[in-house]
Design a protein around this motif. Structure first.
Motif, PDB file in Angstrom:
ATOM      1  N   GLU A  88       0.833  -1.213   0.000  1.00 60.48           N
ATOM      2  CA  GLU A  88       0.000   0.000   0.000  1.00 60.48           C
ATOM      3  C   GLU A  88       0.866   1.260   0.000  1.00 60.48           C
ATOM      4  O   GLU A  88       0.592   2.214  -0.708  1.00 60.48           O
ATOM      5  N   ARG A  89       1.921   1.262   0.825  1.00 59.01           N
ATOM      6  CA  ARG A  89       2.819   2.423   0.893  1.00 59.01           C
ATOM      7  C   ARG A  89       3.523   2.613  -0.450  1.00 59.01           C
ATOM      8  O   ARG A  89       3.666   3.714  -0.950  1.00 59.01           O
ATOM      9  N   GLN A  92       1.275   4.220  -3.002  1.00 53.56           N
ATOM     10  CA  GLN A  92       1.090   5.655  -2.762  1.00 53.56           C
ATOM     11  C   GLN A  92       2.273   6.468  -3.282  1.00 53.56           C
ATOM     12  O   GLN A  92       2.112   7.596  -3.717  1.00 53.56           O
TER      13      GLN A  92
END
Length: 172
Positions: A88-89, A92
């Protein structure tokens, strides 16, 4: 939780446990919003380390001091290990020049059929190489425009058209 490989611990730096990291995030300041990394100490065994200090060196190198790593000996135990962040990081951040993490994608050749799943990726100038276990042999598959027929991100599958004789090199 899914992880994305972002680089490797190259070597120690100094006497205080600082590590030189080679990463593929394509930005000197990429670690600004990364509070911790995961170090793969054994295959698919990820240990989290909080980042105490960071100093960007180049677009693909950074010096990191990690929590609980304060000696050269402790740092040497981590050299050569791959580092990861959460998927997820990574999504982003959208690093420039980085491809989707295709580790775990299945690879199917138009002629030979299913080859296996991608175990690792290597970037070389001009191409990305994937390692796949096919008939109990490690096969290196070039992932370039000339060989990729289709990529299906939802099914985590890649179809390739490998050059004639490439598989024979590994099997023969």
């Amino acid at each position: 939780m899914e992880y994305v490989s972002i680089g490797r611990i190259s070597t120690t730096h100094g006497l205080d446990g600082t590590l030189l990291i080679r990463h593929n995030l394509g930005n000197k300041n990429a670690f600004r919003n990364i509070p911790h990394i995961f170090v793969e100490v054994r295959r698919e065994s990820y240990i989290p380390y909080f980042i105490e200090e960071k100093k960007g060196m180049t677009e693909d190198e950074i010096l990191l001091r990690l929590d609980d790593v304060h000696t050269v000996e402790a740092a040497k135990n981590l050299t050569g290990k791959n580092i990861y962040i959460e998927e997820e990081r990574y999504a982003q951040m959208k690093p420039k020049g980085a491809t989707v993490n295709m580790i775990g994608f299945s690879v199917t050749d138009k002629k030979a059929g299913l080859l296996g799943t991608i175990e690792d990726l290597f970037e070389t100038p001009g191409q990305v190489l994937a390692t796949v276990r096919y008939k109990d042999k490690e096969v290196i598959v070039p992932l370039i425009d000339a060989t990729i027929v289709a990529i299906d991100g939802a099914r985590r599958a890649i179809t390739v058209d490998l050059p004639e004789g490439l598989l024979d090199v590994y099997l023969g």
